[in-house]
Design an enzyme around this catalytic site. Structure first.
Site, PDB file in Angstrom:
ATOM      1  N   CYS A   2       0.860  -1.174   0.000  1.00  0.00           N
ATOM      2  CA  CYS A   2       0.000   0.000   0.000  1.00  0.00           C
ATOM      3  C   CYS A   2       0.900   1.228   0.000  1.00  0.00           C
ATOM      4  O   CYS A   2       2.097   1.129   0.262  1.00  0.00           O
ATOM      5  CB  CYS A   2      -0.863   0.018   1.231  1.00  0.00           C
ATOM      6  SG  CYS A   2      -1.735  -1.522   1.498  1.00  0.00           S
ATOM      7  N   ARG A  27       1.842   1.209  -6.142  1.00  0.00           N
ATOM      8  CA  ARG A  27       2.065   0.389  -4.952  1.00  0.00           C
ATOM      9  C   ARG A  27       0.845  -0.430  -4.562  1.00  0.00           C
ATOM     10  O   ARG A  27       0.931  -1.334  -3.744  1.00  0.00           O
ATOM     11  CB  ARG A  27       2.397   1.303  -3.764  1.00  0.00           C
ATOM     12  CG  ARG A  27       3.695   2.018  -3.893  1.00  0.00           C
ATOM     13  CD  ARG A  27       4.829   1.051  -3.726  1.00  0.00           C
ATOM     14  NE  ARG A  27       6.079   1.734  -3.543  1.00  0.00           N
ATOM     15  CZ  ARG A  27       7.253   1.206  -3.823  1.00  0.00           C
ATOM     16  NH1 ARG A  27       7.327   0.001  -4.318  1.00  0.00           N
ATOM     17  NH2 ARG A  27       8.353   1.865  -3.601  1.00  0.00           N
ATOM     18  N   TRP A  73      -3.771  -1.976  -1.252  1.00  0.00           N
ATOM     19  CA  TRP A  73      -3.746  -3.290  -1.903  1.00  0.00           C
ATOM     20  C   TRP A  73      -4.258  -4.251  -0.848  1.00  0.00           C
ATOM     21  O   TRP A  73      -3.587  -4.484   0.165  1.00  0.00           O
ATOM     22  CB  TRP A  73      -2.308  -3.631  -2.329  1.00  0.00           C
ATOM     23  CG  TRP A  73      -2.176  -4.906  -3.094  1.00  0.00           C
ATOM     24  CD1 TRP A  73      -2.290  -5.079  -4.438  1.00  0.00           C
ATOM     25  CD2 TRP A  73      -1.868  -6.202  -2.556  1.00  0.00           C
ATOM     26  NE1 TRP A  73      -2.078  -6.397  -4.769  1.00  0.00           N
ATOM     27  CE2 TRP A  73      -1.830  -7.101  -3.624  1.00  0.00           C
ATOM     28  CE3 TRP A  73      -1.639  -6.688  -1.263  1.00  0.00           C
ATOM     29  CZ2 TRP A  73      -1.555  -8.462  -3.459  1.00  0.00           C
ATOM     30  CZ3 TRP A  73      -1.371  -8.038  -1.100  1.00  0.00           C
ATOM     31  CH2 TRP A  73      -1.327  -8.910  -2.191  1.00  0.00           C
ATOM     32  N   ASN A  99       0.250   0.311   6.384  1.00  0.00           N
ATOM     33  CA  ASN A  99       0.798  -0.586   5.378  1.00  0.00           C
ATOM     34  C   ASN A  99       1.400  -1.750   6.151  1.00  0.00           C
ATOM     35  O   ASN A  99       2.155  -1.535   7.094  1.00  0.00           O
ATOM     36  CB  ASN A  99       1.887   0.180   4.597  1.00  0.00           C
ATOM     37  CG  ASN A  99       2.444  -0.625   3.440  1.00  0.00           C
ATOM     38  OD1 ASN A  99       1.983  -1.715   3.158  1.00  0.00           O
ATOM     39  ND2 ASN A  99       3.445  -0.061   2.783  1.00  0.00           N
ATOM     40  N   GLY A 100       1.073  -2.977   5.792  1.00  0.00           N
ATOM     41  CA  GLY A 100       1.601  -4.138   6.518  1.00  0.00           C
ATOM     42  C   GLY A 100       0.464  -5.030   6.969  1.00  0.00           C
ATOM     43  O   GLY A 100      -0.671  -4.898   6.511  1.00  0.00           O
ATOM     44  N   GLU A 488      11.268 -15.565 -17.278  1.00  0.00           N
ATOM     45  CA  GLU A 488      10.905 -14.151 -17.151  1.00  0.00           C
ATOM     46  C   GLU A 488       9.939 -13.735 -18.265  1.00  0.00           C
ATOM     47  O   GLU A 488       8.994 -12.973 -18.034  1.00  0.00           O
ATOM     48  CB  GLU A 488      12.180 -13.292 -17.163  1.00  0.00           C
ATOM     49  CG  GLU A 488      11.968 -11.796 -17.166  1.00  0.00           C
ATOM     50  CD  GLU A 488      11.206 -11.245 -15.949  1.00  0.00           C
ATOM     51  OE1 GLU A 488      10.970 -11.989 -14.987  1.00  0.00           O
ATOM     52  OE2 GLU A 488      10.834 -10.067 -15.997  1.00  0.00           O
ATOM     53  N   LYS A 492       6.348 -12.182 -17.510  1.00  0.00           N
ATOM     54  CA  LYS A 492       5.953 -10.868 -18.025  1.00  0.00           C
ATOM     55  C   LYS A 492       4.620 -10.978 -18.764  1.00  0.00           C
ATOM     56  O   LYS A 492       3.726 -10.174 -18.571  1.00  0.00           O
ATOM     57  CB  LYS A 492       7.055 -10.376 -18.975  1.00  0.00           C
ATOM     58  CG  LYS A 492       7.443  -8.966 -18.932  1.00  0.00           C
ATOM     59  CD  LYS A 492       8.171  -8.415 -17.758  1.00  0.00           C
ATOM     60  CE  LYS A 492       7.781  -8.840 -16.403  1.00  0.00           C
ATOM     61  NZ  LYS A 492       8.653  -8.525 -15.323  1.00  0.00           N
ATOM     62  N   GLU A 495       1.700 -11.606 -16.349  1.00  0.00           N
ATOM     63  CA  GLU A 495       1.418 -10.436 -15.511  1.00  0.00           C
ATOM     64  C   GLU A 495       0.608  -9.370 -16.234  1.00  0.00           C
ATOM     65  O   GLU A 495      -0.326  -8.822 -15.677  1.00  0.00           O
ATOM     66  CB  GLU A 495       2.737  -9.750 -15.121  1.00  0.00           C
ATOM     67  CG  GLU A 495       3.434 -10.308 -13.937  1.00  0.00           C
ATOM     68  CD  GLU A 495       4.674  -9.483 -13.623  1.00  0.00           C
ATOM     69  OE1 GLU A 495       4.748  -8.977 -12.514  1.00  0.00           O
ATOM     70  OE2 GLU A 495       5.560  -9.345 -14.496  1.00  0.00           O
ATOM     71  N   HIS A 511       9.273 -33.798 -21.232  1.00  0.00           N
ATOM     72  CA  HIS A 511       8.956 -34.538 -20.000  1.00  0.00           C
ATOM     73  C   HIS A 511       7.612 -34.113 -19.413  1.00  0.00           C
ATOM     74  O   HIS A 511       7.413 -34.232 -18.216  1.00  0.00           O
ATOM     75  CB  HIS A 511      10.092 -34.350 -18.986  1.00  0.00           C
ATOM     76  CG  HIS A 511      11.407 -34.821 -19.525  1.00  0.00           C
ATOM     77  ND1 HIS A 511      11.750 -36.147 -19.576  1.00  0.00           N
ATOM     78  CD2 HIS A 511      12.432 -34.136 -20.079  1.00  0.00           C
ATOM     79  CE1 HIS A 511      12.952 -36.259 -20.140  1.00  0.00           C
ATOM     80  NE2 HIS A 511      13.380 -35.043 -20.451  1.00  0.00           N
ATOM     81  N   LYS A 610       3.369  -2.981  -6.911  1.00  0.00           N
ATOM     82  CA  LYS A 610       4.831  -2.890  -6.899  1.00  0.00           C
ATOM     83  C   LYS A 610       5.301  -2.966  -5.464  1.00  0.00           C
ATOM     84  O   LYS A 610       4.663  -2.392  -4.577  1.00  0.00           O
ATOM     85  CB  LYS A 610       5.219  -1.538  -7.508  1.00  0.00           C
ATOM     86  CG  LYS A 610       6.674  -1.418  -7.863  1.00  0.00           C
ATOM     87  CD  LYS A 610       6.885  -1.774  -9.291  1.00  0.00           C
ATOM     88  CE  LYS A 610       8.307  -1.609  -9.738  1.00  0.00           C
ATOM     89  NZ  LYS A 610       8.595  -2.518 -10.857  1.00  0.00           N
TER      90      LYS A 610
HETATM   91  C1  F6R Z   1       7.445  -8.809 -11.716  1.00  0.00           C
HETATM   92  C2  F6R Z   1       7.941  -8.109 -10.565  1.00  0.00           C
HETATM   93  C3  F6R Z   1       8.022  -8.860  -9.281  1.00  0.00           C
HETATM   94  C4  F6R Z   1       9.244  -8.398  -8.477  1.00  0.00           C
HETATM   95  C5  F6R Z   1       9.264  -9.062  -7.106  1.00  0.00           C
HETATM   96  C6  F6R Z   1      10.478  -8.658  -6.302  1.00  0.00           C
HETATM   97  O1  F6R Z   1       7.428  -8.012 -12.843  1.00  0.00           O
HETATM   98  O2  F6R Z   1       8.249  -6.956 -10.615  1.00  0.00           O
HETATM   99  O3  F6R Z   1       8.048 -10.224  -9.491  1.00  0.00           O
HETATM  100  O4  F6R Z   1      10.400  -8.715  -9.181  1.00  0.00           O
HETATM  101  O5  F6R Z   1       8.107  -8.718  -6.404  1.00  0.00           O
HETATM  102  O6  F6R Z   1      10.532  -7.278  -6.144  1.00  0.00           O
HETATM  103  P1  F6R Z   1      11.864  -6.535  -5.747  1.00  0.00           P
HETATM  104  O7  F6R Z   1      12.822  -6.690  -6.863  1.00  0.00           O
HETATM  105  O8  F6R Z   1      11.456  -5.118  -5.513  1.00  0.00           O
HETATM  106  O9  F6R Z   1      12.364  -7.205  -4.496  1.00  0.00           O
END
Ligand code: F6R
Length: 615
Positions: A2, A27, A73, A99-100, A488, A492, A495, A511, A610
């Site tokens: 958040c 966030r 969030w 937040n938490g 990755e 991507k 997501e 497999h 994020k």
């Molecule tokens: C995916 C993404 C997340 C972060 C993960 C770790 O696009 O951004 O999977 O990589 O939450 O975040 P950080 O790097 O901030 O520890």
């Protein structure tokens, strides 16, 4: 996850907080709210949906000298107005944003039962709000100022779990309180105004003078002053730092989305990460902040990388690079698993965390666990002053600039680049020759230009994306260093476009996953030249034989059976050490354009946020 912004100053609380929330929306973005204290008491406005809904509800009503605000969030309770923050205690005295996660909120509620407090939401936060009101009421006999502070302190000592909070009290119009444990909180020092926020980004346009709070610290702010102490009342000396990035970096500029901007910024972000980091004889890397001597590093028998999500994929690339160029055994652990696994480690193990935000709680907790066990810890991190950066013994900043798009792009390639430079450095401390070092440095320096050339294919990739946006499943396949890039690529795509995607080592397909192959399930192959190139081609033929469409991303130097491949995306020929970076670019572009085709909100994908600061 958040976002928090709090303000105390000269009558622009609502405006400053709303601007801050907009900058923080990445966030968490399921609901938001603002509470301002004025002569009529606490004026609280909360809305579900994006911050713009809140802005509409607030209209011109943005004055006030003291306020707290939040973008949520959801953890406890659905996305409803009642569950949105700020929460106000049932006696109307205390307003709080959080937040938490408060793990013992049910026992707090039980404690408050029968004491006259009521609950309007399903959140853990409301329990803390009422607990502060309870302690505030109990401390009636003290003078008003310390009464509020003491009530907050006392309540926080009962919290099991994590918090970043901002609190105000109707009886104290000149005071704002913030505190943290496990969730980031910073103080912004302005002129006749002070701020608190969960993230520098929210307030860097107001002031560049920042203090990072540590766990179990409480800040007490007025518009002119602030003081920090611990939850058990020990005074703390504030260290004021200056934000070192240009706030324009966090603006969208001419781009449509932050994800697009950040993909196209990569030549620059990579250049920034390597600037000044090669030795004068251009044969190795140099890092200022490792805080470990070459002797210490030479004595590391093993490296364990810790991370989550995309950063975990960067660690997998680091594993290949460090084992290949420095010949040090490497293991990669999900931070969330490592912290509870109690893995036996050799005494000369070096722990390295990779984290863009530096605030991911699982990674932070894993680092703390490693430190408790006496291991040396380093981080690769994009956020100067973040919790992980501060708690590790040393580290390497990525200098990729703020990453706002929720799906990580430029931070990922920068993490790989730093890992490659670390592999070079550790290799040169061991058996990598001067000549090999020179060749690698030369290759690294070509990276920004080669990334630009790869980005030049964005038009062609957008055309491919148009064709493939209709599918609901997709496989990403690659071998060796291309395996983490396949993981990755799949992450991507899922997501941002919500297409089900999985990444596998190409040979593993036989497999099990091969059962998925059909004309409705395309495969993205990542093929690079080298000893296993022919084997990758054989895997591609296995897919074609089962009518699976194939998109192949390959180096310019790879000879492909073009007639058998549906789409080909070429990346420039390059040294193997930078191949994973170049091959990542088409993955990012493909996901971005497919998501646009499907009408998805690429910068704020559903359910994501994020910086994951809850476990
Ligand atoms: C995916 C993404 C997340 C972060 C993960 C770790 O696009 O951004 O999977 O990589 O939450 O975040 P950080 O790097 O901030 O520890």
């Amino acid at each position: 996850m958040c976002g928090i912004v709090g303000y105390i100053g000269r009558d622009r609380a609502g405006r400053v907080m709303l601007d801050g929330l907009k900058r923080l929306e990445y966030r968490g973005y399921d609901s938001s709210g603002i509470a301002v204290l004025n002569s009529a008491g606490i004026q609280s406005t909360r809305r579900t949906g994006r911050v713009k809904e809140l802005e509409v509800a607030l209209g011109e009503n943005l004055g006030g000298t003291l306020g707290i605000s939040h973008t949520r969030w959801a953890t406890h309770g659905d996305v409803t107005v009642a569950n949105a923050h700020p929460h106000v205690s049932s006696d109307g005295k205390i307003a709080l944003v959080h937040n938490g996660v408060i793990e013992n909120y049910l026992s707090m509620k039980k404690f408050l039962d029968g004491k006259g407090y009521t609950f309007q939401s399903d959140t853990d936060t409301e329990a803390l709000t009422n607990l502060i009101a309870y302690h505030y009421d109990k401390e009636k006999e003290q003078d008003n100022k310390s009464r509020f502070l003491e009530a907050v302190r006392k309540s926080l000592t009962h919290v099991e779990g994590t918090f970043g909070v901002a609190v105000l009290c109707t009886d104290c119009p000149g005071e704002l309180i913030g505190a943290r444990k496990g969730s980031p909180l910073i103080i912004g020092i302005g002129k006749n105004e002070n701020l608190i926020a969960s993230d520098v980004n929210a307030i860097a346009h107001c002031t560049q003078n920042i203090v990072y709070l540590n766990d179990n610290e409480v800040v007490h702010l007025s518009s002119e002053d602030f003081s920090i102490s611990t939850t058990n009342s020990t005074k703390v000396e504030a260290i004021i730092q200056t934000v070192d990035w240009d706030t324009a970096q966090a603006e969208l500029g001419d781009y449509s989305h932050f994800m697009e901007k950040e993909i196209f910024e990569q030549p620059e972000s990579l250049k920034n990460g390597m600037r000044g980091r090669f030795s004068d004889d251009a044969s190795t890397a140099v890092f200022g902040g490792l805080n470990l001597s070459p002797q210490d590093l030479r004595s590391a028998d093993r490296i364990v990388f810790l991370a989550c999500g995309t950063a975990w994929h960067a660690c997998l690339v680091a594993e290949y690079l460090i084992e290949r160029f420095a010949r040090i055994p490497v293991e990669v652990e999900y931070a969330s698993e490592f912290r509870y696994r109690n893995a036996p480690l050799d005494k000369n193990t070096l722990i390295i965390a990779i984290s863009q935000s530096g605030e991911t709680i699982d990674t932070l907790a894993a680092i703390r666990e490693a430190k408790r066990k006496g291991y040396r810890t380093l981080s690769i991190n994009n956020s100067v002053g973040s919790s992980i950066a501060r708690e590790c013994e040393g580290g390497i900043y990525q200098y990729a600039g703020p990453e706002i798009g929720v799906a990580s792009t430029k931070a990922f390639t920068s993490q790989i680049m730093i890992s490659a430079m670390l592999a070079l450095y550790l290799g040169r401390l061991r058996s990598l020759s001067y000549g090999d070092g020179v060749e690698i440095v030369k290759a690294m320096k070509t990276l920004p230009k080669l990334v630009s050339e790869t980005l030049d294919q964005s038009g062609a990739i957008a055309t491919i994306a148009k064709k493939y946006a209709k599918y609901e499943d997709c496989l990403f396949l690659g071998r060796q260093m291309m395996f983490p890039i396949a993981l990755e690529g799949a992450l991507k795509l899922k997501e941002v476009s919500y297409i089900h995607a999985e990444g596998y080592p190409a040979a593993e397909m036989k497999h099990g996953p091969i059962a998925l192959i059909s004309k409705n399930c395309p495969s993205v192959f990542l093929a690079t030249s080298g000893e296993i190139f022919q084997k990758s081609l054989a895997n591609m033929q296995e897919v074609k034989a089962r009518k699976g469409p194939v998109i192949c991303v390959a180096g310019e130097d790879c000879e492909l059976p073009e007639a058998d491949i549906d789409e080909i995306i070429r990346v420039p020929k390059c040294h193997e050490i930078i191949q994973p970076i170049l091959m990542s670019i088409p993955m990012q572009l493909l996901s971005y354009y497919i998501a646009l085709e499907r009408g998805c909100d690429v910068d704020k994908p559903r359910n994501l946020a994020k910086s994951v600061t809850v476990e």
